[in-house]
Write a protein that holds these residues in place. Structure first.
Motif, PDB file in Angstrom:
ATOM      1  N   PHE A  57       0.828  -1.200   0.000  1.00 25.94           N
ATOM      2  CA  PHE A  57       0.000   0.000   0.000  1.00 25.94           C
ATOM      3  C   PHE A  57       0.867   1.257   0.000  1.00 25.94           C
ATOM      4  O   PHE A  57       0.549   2.254   0.655  1.00 25.94           O
ATOM      5  CB  PHE A  57      -0.916   0.012   1.226  1.00 25.94           C
ATOM      6  CG  PHE A  57      -1.857  -1.153   1.283  1.00 25.94           C
ATOM      7  CD1 PHE A  57      -2.941  -1.241   0.427  1.00 25.94           C
ATOM      8  CD2 PHE A  57      -1.651  -2.183   2.193  1.00 25.94           C
ATOM      9  CE1 PHE A  57      -3.803  -2.319   0.479  1.00 25.94           C
ATOM     10  CE2 PHE A  57      -2.508  -3.267   2.252  1.00 25.94           C
ATOM     11  CZ  PHE A  57      -3.595  -3.339   1.384  1.00 25.94           C
ATOM     12  N   SER A  58       1.963   1.223  -0.721  1.00 26.24           N
ATOM     13  CA  SER A  58       2.915   2.332  -0.693  1.00 26.24           C
ATOM     14  C   SER A  58       2.297   3.624  -1.215  1.00 26.24           C
ATOM     15  O   SER A  58       2.517   4.706  -0.654  1.00 26.24           O
ATOM     16  CB  SER A  58       4.164   1.972  -1.510  1.00 26.24           C
ATOM     17  OG  SER A  58       3.806   1.680  -2.853  1.00 26.24           O
ATOM     18  N   LYS A  59       1.515   3.538  -2.300  1.00 24.52           N
ATOM     19  CA  LYS A  59       0.921   4.749  -2.860  1.00 24.52           C
ATOM     20  C   LYS A  59      -0.043   5.400  -1.872  1.00 24.52           C
ATOM     21  O   LYS A  59      -0.031   6.633  -1.687  1.00 24.52           O
ATOM     22  CB  LYS A  59       0.192   4.424  -4.163  1.00 24.52           C
ATOM     23  CG  LYS A  59      -0.405   5.643  -4.861  1.00 24.52           C
ATOM     24  CD  LYS A  59      -1.076   5.292  -6.169  1.00 24.52           C
ATOM     25  CE  LYS A  59      -2.353   4.512  -5.942  1.00 24.52           C
ATOM     26  NZ  LYS A  59      -3.100   4.305  -7.196  1.00 24.52           N
ATOM     27  N   HIS A  60      -0.854   4.591  -1.196  1.00 26.67           N
ATOM     28  CA  HIS A  60      -1.806   5.128  -0.230  1.00 26.67           C
ATOM     29  C   HIS A  60      -1.083   5.649   1.012  1.00 26.67           C
ATOM     30  O   HIS A  60      -1.507   6.655   1.604  1.00 26.67           O
ATOM     31  CB  HIS A  60      -2.812   4.050   0.158  1.00 26.67           C
ATOM     32  CG  HIS A  60      -3.572   3.496  -1.001  1.00 26.67           C
ATOM     33  ND1 HIS A  60      -4.588   4.172  -1.633  1.00 26.67           N
ATOM     34  CD2 HIS A  60      -3.451   2.313  -1.676  1.00 26.67           C
ATOM     35  CE1 HIS A  60      -5.081   3.443  -2.628  1.00 26.67           C
ATOM     36  NE2 HIS A  60      -4.402   2.320  -2.677  1.00 26.67           N
ATOM     37  N   THR A  61       0.015   5.000   1.394  1.00 22.88           N
ATOM     38  CA  THR A  61       0.778   5.462   2.552  1.00 22.88           C
ATOM     39  C   THR A  61       1.424   6.811   2.275  1.00 22.88           C
ATOM     40  O   THR A  61       1.386   7.720   3.116  1.00 22.88           O
ATOM     41  CB  THR A  61       1.856   4.432   2.916  1.00 22.88           C
ATOM     42  OG1 THR A  61       1.225   3.174   3.191  1.00 22.88           O
ATOM     43  CG2 THR A  61       2.644   4.878   4.131  1.00 22.88           C
ATOM     44  N   LEU A  62       2.016   6.963   1.099  1.00 18.53           N
ATOM     45  CA  LEU A  62       2.638   8.239   0.758  1.00 18.53           C
ATOM     46  C   LEU A  62       1.596   9.333   0.574  1.00 18.53           C
ATOM     47  O   LEU A  62       1.862  10.503   0.875  1.00 18.53           O
ATOM     48  CB  LEU A  62       3.470   8.074  -0.519  1.00 18.53           C
ATOM     49  CG  LEU A  62       4.667   7.137  -0.418  1.00 18.53           C
ATOM     50  CD1 LEU A  62       5.318   6.951  -1.789  1.00 18.53           C
ATOM     51  CD2 LEU A  62       5.687   7.674   0.572  1.00 18.53           C
TER      52      LEU A  62
END
Length: 404
Positions: free
Chosen positions: A297-302
């Protein structure tokens, strides 16, 4: 000493904007030359003593000193005497480019940041002036080196007792801005724990949950505008590189990125101030958000940018006299905040906390926030009750989430 940084928008005329644009392009080769010098020196020392590369080697004398900020500043002074191109720009501004280079290498060694990169045309966007003249602020104008008095939008007045120490001119997609560093000779005491306590638990299902029962939904700052951004980037990729239409297309992309950042920070500031209303202590988890950003979920975390929010929250707490502390995150979602027993690991699909021992039932994130605030109160040795004490009969906070 206490420092503040205020940002104001500048209204440069055509001549002033041309001067600073030329200075940005003058500082770019200074950065690239200093980086190449340091990079070549390190590569010349990376070869083993008993072997050499079959491709190429950097041959630099063994007694050559390591390029440092002081040595490169001396080389810059000699270069300015022989190069008229470097004489056009402000000398201290060029020295600050080398100091920024030194900070980049220190961050790489100590903080694990990446290796500094070379700057292509248009990538230098800030000019730092460490010293200003006497009385640089004159009404709604600021006196900057090289361009004289410049109009600026006084969105807020300079606080009494503060002195302007330095200025940083930044070029953004929406225009030119100046960051004024203000200094005041005062001592600020540390904030001690007092009043009611509030715990927060950040996440991706909801942006955060508080120990008082409030759940803040997560706005999709990047997600809602991702389709529009993709369309603008596709249009920019079809333009002829270097043409006027190519520059206009990339300017639209940059403005949309800046709009996303502004809406995100606006949400952070409003939410941080609202959390500080009526409380004396705020506790949060000390999480490793870099590890979060490497997951699926890197995009949502950033996009959520929890680290930036907690940084803003810490500053708002200090400004409003609220005690802020971070606790260890181990097992906060596996502990019942009512009876304190270990309930075991929960799957991410389980969104309800249901204690088998005492029967306490609430939202999973709210229970984690209540466990956080109890852990924080135990750490500071405070006996004041947390906001919403009496878990079975608590009433959630009713304020609405800040609108974008």
């Amino acid at each position: 000493m206490f420092n503040l940084t205020y940002s104001y928008r500048l209204q440069l005329n055509r001549q002033q904007e041309q001067t600073y644009s030329e200075w940005l392009e003058t500082s770019r080769p200074v950065w690239n030359f200093a980086l190449a010098e340091r990079k070549d020196w390190y590569r010349s020392r990376s070869c083993p003593i008993n072997t050499c590369s079959l491709h190429s080697e950097y041959i630099i004398p063994a007694d050559a000193p390591r390029p440092t900020f002081a040595r490169q500043c001396k080389a810059l002074t000699s270069a300015r005497q022989q190069n008229p191109f470097l004489q056009r720009a402000h000398s201290q501004m060029l020295q600050q480019v080398l100091r920024r280079m030194e900070k980049a290498f220190v961050s790489m060694w100590e903080s694990g940041h990446g290796f500094p990169r070379f700057k292509k045309p248009g990538r230098m966007r800030s000019l730092l002036f460490p010293q200003l003249g006497k009385d640089p602020i004159q009404g709604n104008r600021v006196k900057l080196p090289g361009v004289g008095l410049v109009k600026m939008r006084m969105s807020r007045p300079i606080p009494d007792g503060f002195v302007v120490k330095q200025a940083q001119v930044v070029k953004k997609a929406s225009g030119w801005y100046v960051l004024l560093t203000l200094q005041c000779d005062v001592d600020c005491p540390d904030i001690i724990p007092h009043g009611e306590a509030l715990g927060i638990d950040v996440g991706l299902s909801h942006y955060l949950a508080t120990s008082a029962g409030e759940i803040v939904p997560r706005p999709r700052f990047f997600g809602t505008l991702q389709r529009q951004l993709r369309s603008l980037q596709q249009r920019a990729s079809r333009k002829k590189k270097g043409s006027n239409n190519w520059r206009k297309a990339h300017l639209k992309v940059a403005r949309l990125h800046e709009h996303i950042r502004n809406t995100r920070r606006d949400f952070f500031w409003k939410l941080a101030h609202r959390l500080c209303d009526g409380v004396g202590m705020i506790f949060a988890e000390n999480l490793n958000f870099k590890a979060w950003a490497r997951g699926m979920f890197s995009k949502h975390t950033l996009d959520a940018a929890h680290g930036e929010f907690l940084h803003i929250l810490k500053w708002v707490c200090w400004k409003r006299g609220v005690f802020y502390a971070e606790v260890k995150p181990d097992g906060t979602s596996q502990t019942c905040p009512n009876c304190g027993i270990h309930t075991g690991k929960k799957e991410l699909s389980v969104r309800v906390h249901d204690c088998p021992e005492c029967g306490y039932r609430t939202d999973r994130d709210v229970a984690a926030a209540q466990a956080i605030v109890k852990r924080g109160l135990a750490a500071v040795g405070h006996t004041v009750k947390m906001l919403g004490e009496g878990l079975s009969g608590r009433s959630p906070r009713t304020q609405e989430s800040p609108s974008l």
